[in-house]
Design a protein around this motif. Structure first.
Motif, mmCIF file in Angstrom:
data_model
loop_
_atom_site.group_PDB
_atom_site.id
_atom_site.type_symbol
_atom_site.label_atom_id
_atom_site.label_comp_id
_atom_site.label_asym_id
_atom_site.label_seq_id
_atom_site.Cartn_x
_atom_site.Cartn_y
_atom_site.Cartn_z
ATOM 1 N N GLN A 122 68.775 -35.360 -39.400
ATOM 2 C CA GLN A 122 67.358 -34.993 -39.481
ATOM 3 C C GLN A 122 66.510 -35.875 -38.572
ATOM 4 O O GLN A 122 65.280 -35.880 -38.661
ATOM 5 N N ILE A 129 59.918 -40.149 -43.313
ATOM 6 C CA ILE A 129 61.113 -40.979 -43.517
ATOM 7 C C ILE A 129 61.500 -41.572 -42.167
ATOM 8 O O ILE A 129 61.823 -40.842 -41.227
ATOM 9 N N PHE A 138 70.905 -38.156 -42.948
ATOM 10 C CA PHE A 138 69.587 -38.519 -42.439
ATOM 11 C C PHE A 138 69.573 -38.543 -40.914
ATOM 12 O O PHE A 138 68.593 -38.138 -40.279
ATOM 13 N N PRO A 141 57.242 -36.282 -47.555
ATOM 14 C CA PRO A 141 57.199 -35.574 -46.267
ATOM 15 C C PRO A 141 58.365 -35.978 -45.364
ATOM 16 O O PRO A 141 58.618 -37.169 -45.151
ATOM 17 N N LYS A 142 59.056 -34.987 -44.842
ATOM 18 C CA LYS A 142 60.255 -35.267 -44.049
ATOM 19 C C LYS A 142 59.952 -36.174 -42.866
ATOM 20 O O LYS A 142 60.709 -37.114 -42.574
ATOM 21 N N TYR A 179 69.161 -33.719 -50.032
ATOM 22 C CA TYR A 179 67.902 -34.472 -50.021
ATOM 23 C C TYR A 179 67.310 -34.545 -48.619
ATOM 24 O O TYR A 179 66.099 -34.360 -48.448
ATOM 25 N N ALA A 180 68.138 -34.814 -47.619
ATOM 26 C CA ALA A 180 67.623 -34.947 -46.256
ATOM 27 C C ALA A 180 66.985 -33.655 -45.766
ATOM 28 O O ALA A 180 66.028 -33.683 -44.988
ATOM 29 N N ARG A 181 67.506 -32.516 -46.223
ATOM 30 C CA ARG A 181 66.923 -31.233 -45.822
ATOM 31 C C ARG A 181 65.788 -30.801 -46.748
ATOM 32 O O ARG A 181 64.956 -29.955 -46.361
ATOM 33 N N ASN A 182 65.760 -31.349 -47.960
ATOM 34 C CA ASN A 182 64.744 -30.982 -48.950
ATOM 35 C C ASN A 182 64.147 -32.251 -49.576
ATOM 36 O O ASN A 182 64.225 -32.454 -50.794
ATOM 37 N N PRO A 183 63.565 -33.123 -48.773
ATOM 38 C CA PRO A 183 63.083 -34.405 -49.311
ATOM 39 C C PRO A 183 61.895 -34.203 -50.251
ATOM 40 O O PRO A 183 61.155 -33.226 -50.142
ATOM 41 N N THR A 184 61.732 -35.147 -51.160
ATOM 42 C CA THR A 184 60.612 -35.098 -52.108
ATOM 43 C C THR A 184 59.403 -35.860 -51.578
ATOM 44 O O THR A 184 58.403 -36.002 -52.288
#
Length: 547
Positions: A460, A395, A457, A391-392, A384-389
């Motif tokens: 990222q 977060i 997280f 905008p990265k 999820y942290a690399r492919n968030p639903t």
């Protein structure tokens, strides 16, 4: 500042027992109901890819829907599907052969060597000369550059376990976790780890062998497993007899290197060895599908609603234990995971309910994520942290809920990672009205900060903490008892003497923390000069260290 364990216990002993009642919207019965469902035998331990985990994921999704939250999965749904590759040993046993001045000798996996699994090359071998690279660490800013002056291109590197004394434990734990990536960046094609005197004391060789027989899991990108440092095609850990053969004829013997590493302030320097190695492994693979579950409560502030604070907890557990000699039909082999981590999910659901039912929405949007694959290596959170639903870059902070120990009336909490960002004082201020203290990390040597979902997280660039019930009021004894007993065991079920009022209290604490993070004028910030903030968020605005 990392405090010595003894001082931490002294501070904890001084924390008074809080008498404040739980906020009325949080009840022990509501908390217990979530845990009872998720930890039921019907779900068979919620292992990834299992029917039980799928039932649990849909339970969480429907609770989100009932609260009126917005789906934050993919394609307008609640789920973020992930495909994993499982790699398991099969065929001929792995081998390590050392060739040198005394000839060649071969050891099989599970004897004096443990051969690693590379999911990108499950079956194959490498043969190359050996080069000793000290601890195999690269952090010049911290006075550590073990590859300096060494040519390891096309070679197999030999490195010491762990890290030298004197490095900050959490930063050092990150460096240890990236050894394979560093070796690959320098052109190495293989890696062999050998023990120091200290690492051999902390973990016996029998334990290394036991832990080395597990499976390997990785999530897939474009059909291929994501495995950092995959250019190091094969790896192994070697016990003392193999290490002695590796250093045969070298400028320093293995015993001399161990003695040097044991000296305070001394870091063994690397050198080319007079031996070579062949590492071979055979494994098979299969694919597993398992989802994260995500929902969002939109923020109310026109300027801040585009920012997201994350409350996360892992939904998976370890499933059903293999049958062992002596087991009968009545033997309980289901690892229900009541505290690990049905209790964390229950907390997240109760926080989501309280925030959704409140008359005023938070200023920032709140993202609730039930992750999968934590027990396999923090994989769902990493995905999820690399492919968030969302905008990265939007977060801005994360609090992770993993295994709150609810077997006593906690009076303090520990926010692992609190020393690194402004989340520390935010947590302390948020729980203070409840009479709950924020205590220092009681076990810094365990480097918990880099060992749970929130760290995905952090990598990222997002300030994050893991919130745990503390060691005060008998908590330290309960933690030691649990970790040495029911942890990752069928005993972590509803038969435990769980204090459900403490569950409701823990949920209230996290509601207060999440609300404070979502309503603050300023998003969480890393402290100036912090190792993790500088490494993962170099360009972000930093906060001054508190006085």
């Amino acid at each position: 500042m990392i405090r010595p364990l003894g001082l931490a216990f002294a501070l904890l002993a001084a924390v008074p027992l809080a008498a404040q009642p739980v906020e009325p919207r949080f009840t022990p019965d509501a908390f217990r109901a979530h845990v009872a469902f998720l930890a039921d035998d019907l779900l068979e331990g919620r292992d990834i890819g299992s029917r039980g985990h799928e039932i649990a994921a849909r339970y969480v999704a429907q609770r989100f829907a009932a609260l009126g939250l917005k789906p934050a999965g993919v394609e307008g749904g609640w789920l973020q599907p992930i495909r994993f590759q499982e790699t398991v040993r099969s065929g001929p046993k792995g081998q390590v052969t050392i060739s040198g001045p005394a000839g060649a000798k071969t050891w099989e996996h599970g004897t004096e060597v443990v051969v690693g699994l590379n999911p990108t090359m499950p079956t194959g071998e490498v043969s190359a000369p050996l080069v000793f690279v000290g601890y195999g660490l690269e952090a010049p800013a911290m006075g550590t550059d073990d590859y300096r002056g060494l040519d390891v291109t096309g070679k197999i590197v030999v490195l010491l376990d762990g890290f030298p004394a004197g490095l900050p434990a959490e930063a050092a734990a990150h460096l240890v976790a990236t050894k394979r990536m560093v070796a690959a960046a320098h052109g190495a094609i293989g890696m062999i780890s050998v023990s120091t005197r200290d690492s051999a004391k902390r973990q016996s060789w029998a334990s290394v062998v036991r832990n080395g027989n597990g499976k390997n899991y990785r999530w897939l990108r474009d059909g291929k497993p994501v495995f950092d440092g995959a250019a190091v095609r094969q790896s192994a850990s070697a016990n003392t007899p193999v290490a002695e053969a590796i250093f045969a004829g070298a400028p320093k013997s293995f015993a001399a290197v161990q003695a040097e590493a044991a000296k305070k302030g001394v870091r063994p320097r690397g050198f080319a060895l007079r031996t070579s190695a062949r590492i071979a492994q055979s494994a098979s693979t299969r694919f597993i599908d398992s989802p994260n579950v995500a929902a969002v409560l939109p923020g109310a502030d026109p300027k801040l609603a585009s920012e997201y604070v994350v409350l996360s907890a892992h939904l998976d557990h370890i499933g059903i234990s293999p049958e062992r000699p002596g087991d009968t039909a009545q033997t309980d082999r289901i690892n229900n995971g009541a505290l690990d981590n049905a209790a964390g999910i229950a907390t997240m659901l109760e926080v989501a309910r309280a925030m959704a039912e409140a008359p005023d929405r938070p200023r920032r949007s709140v993202l609730f994520i039930a992750t999968t694959g934590e027990e396999k290596g923090l994989l769902g959170a990493d995905y999820y942290a690399r492919n968030p639903t969302v905008p990265k870059a939007a977060i801005v902070g994360n609090v992770d809920l993993d295994m709150p120990l609810l077997l006593y009336k906690f009076t303090d909490v520990t926010a692992f990672g609190a020393d690194h960002s402004t989340l520390g004082p935010l947590v302390a201020a948020a729980v203070k009205p409840m009479g709950i203290a924020l205590s220092p990390d009681p076990m810094p040597e365990e480097t918990i900060f880099v060992r749970s979902d929130h760290y995905s997280f952090v990598k990222q660039g997002v300030p994050a903490v893991l919130l745990a019930t503390g060691f005060a009021n008998g908590g330290g004894e309960q933690w030691r008892k649990f970790l040495g007993g029911d942890y990752h065991h069928p005993g972590d079920d509803m038969s435990q003497k769980i204090d459900w009022a403490s569950g409701a209290r823990y949920a209230e604490a996290n509601w207060r923390i999440t609300r404070a993070m979502a309503n603050a004028d300023t998003a969480p910030r890393w402290y100036k000069g912090d190792f993790f903030g500088d490494l993962f968020a170099a360009g972000a605005e930093k906060a001054a260290l508190p006085k």
